[in-house]
Write a protein that holds these residues in place. Structure first.
Motif, mmCIF file in Angstrom:
data_model
loop_
_atom_site.group_PDB
_atom_site.id
_atom_site.type_symbol
_atom_site.label_atom_id
_atom_site.label_comp_id
_atom_site.label_asym_id
_atom_site.label_seq_id
_atom_site.Cartn_x
_atom_site.Cartn_y
_atom_site.Cartn_z
ATOM 1 N N GLU A 1 0.810 -1.215 0.000
ATOM 2 C CA GLU A 1 0.000 0.000 0.000
ATOM 3 C C GLU A 1 0.848 1.271 0.000
ATOM 4 N N LEU A 2 2.132 1.155 0.262
ATOM 5 C CA LEU A 2 2.999 2.329 0.346
ATOM 6 C C LEU A 2 3.354 2.827 -1.051
ATOM 7 N N SER A 3 3.477 4.130 -1.190
ATOM 8 C CA SER A 3 3.745 4.724 -2.500
ATOM 9 C C SER A 3 5.213 4.637 -2.896
ATOM 10 N N THR A 4 6.092 4.364 -1.954
ATOM 11 C CA THR A 4 7.517 4.195 -2.245
ATOM 12 C C THR A 4 7.982 2.866 -1.670
ATOM 13 N N TYR B 1 9.931 0.229 0.529
ATOM 14 C CA TYR B 1 10.525 0.176 1.859
ATOM 15 C C TYR B 1 11.220 -1.167 2.035
ATOM 16 N N ASP C 1 14.283 3.938 2.553
ATOM 17 C CA ASP C 1 13.159 3.942 3.483
ATOM 18 C C ASP C 1 13.079 2.543 4.095
#
Length: 105
Positions: free
Chosen positions: A25-28, A30, A82
């Protein structure tokens, strides 16, 4: 500046499950990082969990292992990554040290 998301909680409390659900769900991208992942990668030397006064005793190696783990979180983030960290912060000293190491992130 990179971002560190730190998930702290007791063993088997659902941290891994939550992180696995969050990652897509994260845009970048990790890195998912934990001391358990290092142990699973078989990086530990042979340790003696019975004896307590040998160079390879777990009580001798363990503090150095976690110091290295904590510093490696900083190194990943300092390199521009990240990172989602899964951890069991066992004492106030660990928390204080992590805050000091990771304050820029």
């Amino acid at each position: 500046m990179s971002t560190i998301l730190l998930f702290n909680g007791a063993s088997s409390s659902g941290k891994s499950t939550l992180i696995q659900a969050l990652l897509p769900e994260l845009s970048t991208p990790y890195f998912h990082y934990s001391s358990d992942k290092l142990v699973e990668a078989n990086i530990l030397p042979e340790v003696d969990r019975e004896q307590h006064n040998l160079v390879n005793s777990w009580n001798v190696i363990r503090p150095k292992f976690f110091e290295g783990f904590h510093r490696s979180i900083q190194a990943f983030a300092d390199a521009g990554n990240d990172v989602i960290v899964e951890h069991v912060i066992e004492c106030e000293a660990w928390l204080s040290h992590l805050v000091e190491l990771l304050h820029d992130h």
